[in-house]
Write a protein that holds these residues in place. Structure first.
Motif, short mmCIF file in Angstrom:
data_model
loop_
_atom_site.label_atom_id
_atom_site.label_comp_id
_atom_site.label_asym_id
_atom_site.label_seq_id
_atom_site.Cartn_x
_atom_site.Cartn_y
_atom_site.Cartn_z
N UNK A 119 0.84 -1.21 0.00
CA UNK A 119 0.00 0.00 0.00
C UNK A 119 0.87 1.25 0.00
N UNK A 120 0.32 2.33 -0.52
CA UNK A 120 0.93 3.65 -0.34
C UNK A 120 2.39 3.72 -0.73
N UNK A 121 2.75 3.06 -1.84
CA UNK A 121 4.16 3.10 -2.25
C UNK A 121 4.48 4.51 -2.74
N UNK A 122 5.47 5.11 -2.14
CA UNK A 122 5.83 6.47 -2.51
C UNK A 122 7.30 6.70 -2.21
N UNK A 123 7.95 7.46 -3.08
CA UNK A 123 9.32 7.92 -2.79
C UNK A 123 9.21 9.34 -2.27
N UNK A 124 9.90 9.62 -1.21
CA UNK A 124 9.86 10.98 -0.68
C UNK A 124 11.14 11.25 0.09
N UNK A 125 11.79 12.34 -0.26
CA UNK A 125 12.93 12.82 0.51
C UNK A 125 13.97 11.71 0.75
N UNK A 126 14.32 11.01 -0.32
CA UNK A 126 15.40 10.03 -0.23
C UNK A 126 14.98 8.64 0.22
N UNK A 127 13.70 8.43 0.51
CA UNK A 127 13.28 7.12 1.00
C UNK A 127 12.16 6.53 0.12
N UNK A 128 12.28 5.23 -0.13
CA UNK A 128 11.15 4.49 -0.72
C UNK A 128 10.32 3.96 0.44
N UNK A 129 9.06 4.32 0.44
CA UNK A 129 8.17 3.81 1.49
C UNK A 129 7.38 2.63 0.97
N UNK B 224 -0.81 20.91 5.05
CA UNK B 224 0.55 21.32 5.43
C UNK B 224 0.56 22.77 5.91
N UNK B 225 1.43 23.04 6.86
CA UNK B 225 1.65 24.41 7.30
C UNK B 225 2.78 25.02 6.47
N UNK B 226 3.15 26.27 6.74
CA UNK B 226 4.22 26.92 5.98
C UNK B 226 5.51 26.10 6.03
N UNK B 227 6.11 25.91 4.87
CA UNK B 227 7.39 25.18 4.82
C UNK B 227 7.25 23.67 4.92
N UNK B 228 6.03 23.16 5.02
CA UNK B 228 5.84 21.72 5.16
C UNK B 228 5.30 21.12 3.86
N UNK B 229 5.56 19.83 3.68
CA UNK B 229 4.93 19.09 2.57
C UNK B 229 4.19 17.90 3.17
N UNK B 230 2.94 17.76 2.81
CA UNK B 230 2.15 16.65 3.35
C UNK B 230 2.21 15.44 2.42
N UNK B 231 2.40 14.26 3.02
CA UNK B 231 2.09 13.01 2.33
C UNK B 231 0.63 12.73 2.65
N UNK C 82 5.62 14.38 8.79
CA UNK C 82 6.96 14.03 9.29
C UNK C 82 7.53 12.82 8.54
N UNK C 83 7.55 12.92 7.21
CA UNK C 83 8.15 11.89 6.35
C UNK C 83 7.54 10.52 6.62
N UNK C 84 6.25 10.50 6.80
CA UNK C 84 5.52 9.24 6.89
C UNK C 84 5.60 8.53 8.23
N UNK C 85 6.24 9.19 9.22
CA UNK C 85 6.40 8.48 10.51
C UNK C 85 5.10 8.44 11.30
N UNK C 86 4.38 9.54 11.35
CA UNK C 86 3.11 9.54 12.08
C UNK C 86 2.00 10.07 11.16
N UNK C 87 0.80 9.59 11.39
CA UNK C 87 -0.32 9.86 10.50
C UNK C 87 -1.52 10.36 11.28
N UNK C 88 -2.21 11.32 10.69
CA UNK C 88 -3.44 11.86 11.28
C UNK C 88 -4.58 11.54 10.32
N UNK C 89 -5.62 10.89 10.84
CA UNK C 89 -6.78 10.63 9.97
C UNK C 89 -7.56 11.94 9.82
#
Ligand code: FRU
Length: 482
Positions: free
Chosen positions: A5-15, A74-81, A105-112
């Motif tokens: 699920x949710x395969x994505x490359x972001x900021x140097x990491x394959x998730x 996302x807030x200022x300066x942030x990118x949302x996955x 936070x680069x996929x570490x924590x998630x908010x529904x």
């Protein structure tokens, strides 16, 4: 685990997120597990990403990088996955709808998302959204399936929160089981003989029944997506893998291209669940149950015949760097019958990468015996792979491969049509792990992937030929050391 699920490359990491039961080793309590990699080979498992809740299990879906903050998470300066997944209502309710969660936070924590669901048509089997950015129409497109109706639906959105129905595709084949896990991938059909290169949109869907291997598997259709609808000529399709254990594949979004490793520069990369819902819970592996295939880089090649093109899947090239030579067999004749090779065996490392070149007998078959049982057990356990020159097909036979689940067709021989090349040489690659084989033609045009569960002592290797002599031109066996 089941589907990726949710395969994505972001900021140097394959998730790699995946369908995961945090409370047991059979399907249930579906949530998203999580792992990351920088090379698509070595993976680090991270804590559970998106857990089920009292109302919904978290079924399959995809992730996009919301670079322009279209959803406003996302807030200022942030990118949302942003994860777009199916909420499957907890029993006894029977409802599936599409929901969002986001990570800053680069996929570490998630908010529904508090406004979930974002797409609810009151259907009981409406799932597995794949979302991508469609640049020409500057909007998000979702492809999702009405499983029981064997129909894919396309939706559009400018903000990931509001979705408008565009069109439907399917059903296409009588007898298909339910449809699951759609994907839509643009690939370049290369120029050839005066025909210019062009983009082909490849639609992938998994069918629960009616797959050529006698169970479930994936089909791809070659067509066009105009931003609203997908169209493909009725005959323009193929099986992705001729084995019984390649399902629910998903492709990475936001691949890095020139920002990433040049060796991984591909238009698309996917992997699948190397398993089958019919018997997954019976396979006696521990301490895990369920596994992914190796990641495969996708491209198209031109072919003769009415479809005019075919999917090419190549294992990620970094595997070659892990190779430790175990055995090189000199060229020889394989007399009719079978013979074991005297070899040290793979030791504790069961991950092997094998390349073999064979000239089959014109009216017969030949190949390798893998994971052969101990001599004292009569060498009866074995998995047979090879080429059948009469049928013009690769095959894999796991009838005597070890553990057999209750599903009788598991023990059988699967064929993958593959015409003998003009030089008469069959070039194959085999990627073996503790409980799996991915067999492919070296050119990546034909795959047959299946699980096997041999006994721990079944480490033998052999050559065989039937209905005539074969020639072994080359056999190289490597251990893959992580
Ligand atoms: C496919 C599938 C999906 C569903 C998920 C549930 O294997 O059935 O359709 O979202 O698994 O785990």
């Amino acid at each position: 685990m089941n589907d990726p699920n949710g395969l994505v490359w972001f900021d140097g990491e394959y998730h790699l997120f995946f369908q995961f039961n945090p409370h047991g080793d059979v399907w249930g309590h579906m949530s998203w597990g999580h792992a990351v990699s920088t090379d698509l080979i070595h993976w680090q498992e991270l804590p559970l990403a998106i857990p089920e809740d009292p109302d919904y299990m978290i079924f399959s879906g995809s992730i996009v990088v919301d670079k322009d903050n279209t959803a406003g998470f996302a807030g200022p300066g942030q990118t949302a996955l942003v994860a777009i997944y199916t909420g499957a209502a907890q029993a006894p309710r029977s409802l599936q709808n599409q929901q969002l969660a986001f990570s800053l936070d680069r996929g570490r924590t998630w908010v529904k998302y508090a406004g979930n669901p974002v797409l609810d048509i009151g259907a009981a089997s409406f799932r597995d959204p794949k979302v991508f950015w469609h640049a020409p129409s500057a909007r998000w497109i979702m492809v999702v399936v009405l499983s029981e109706l064997r129909r894919a639906r396309f939706y559009a959105s400018s903000d990931l929160r509001h979705w408008r129905h565009l069109s439907d595709f399917g059903p296409t084949h009588d007898g298909d089981g339910i449809w699951e896990c759609p994907d839509l991938i643009p690939l370049t059909l290369p120029a050839q003989d005066g025909a210019a290169a062009r983009t082909v949109w490849m639609f992938k869907v998994d069918v629960f029944e009616n797959h050529v291997a006698g169970s479930s598997g994936a089909r791809v259709y070659f067509g066009d997506f105009d931003g609203n609808a997908f169209h493909a000529p009725a005959h323009a399709w193929q099986w992705v893998d001729w084995g019984m254990d390649f399902y629910a594949s998903a492709s990475w979004s936001n691949l890095p291209g020139a920002d990433g490793d040049p060796a991984l520069a591909a238009e698309a990369i996917w992997l699948g669940w190397l398993d089958n819902h019919v018997y997954a819970k019976e396979l006696p592996t521990a301490p895990w149950r369920g596994q992914m295939s190796l990641p495969r880089m996708l491209s198209l090649c031109r072919t003769e015949g009415p479809v005019g093109m075919a999917l090419v899947q190549q294992p990620v090239p970094g595997l070659r760097a892990l190779r430790q030579p175990l055995l090189t067999q000199a060229a020889c004749v394989i007399a009719s019958g079978e013979r074991l090779i005297d070899w040290p065996g793979p030791g504790e490392h069961r991950a092997l990468d094998i390349e073999v070149e064979l000239i089959p007998p014109p009216q017969g078959s030949c190949g390798l015996l893998l994971r052969v049982g101990r001599p004292e057990a009569g060498l009866s356990e074995r998995t047979v792979v090879g080429y059948d020159a009469v049928r013009g097909a690769l095959f894999l036979d796991r009838s005597a491969s070890g553990f057999l689940p209750a599903f009788a067709p598991y023990a059988g021989r699967r064929h993958a049509p593959w015409p003998l090349p003009a030089d008469g040489v069959v070039r194959l690659r085999l990627l073996l792990d503790s409980s799996s084989i991915e067999l492919l033609s070296l050119d990546g045009s034909c795959w047959l992937s299946e699980r096997i569960v041999p006994g721990a002592g079944s480490l033998g290797l052999g050559l065989w030929s039937e209905q005539g002599e074969a020639v072994l031109q080359r056999l190289q066996v490597y251990r893959l050391d992580a």
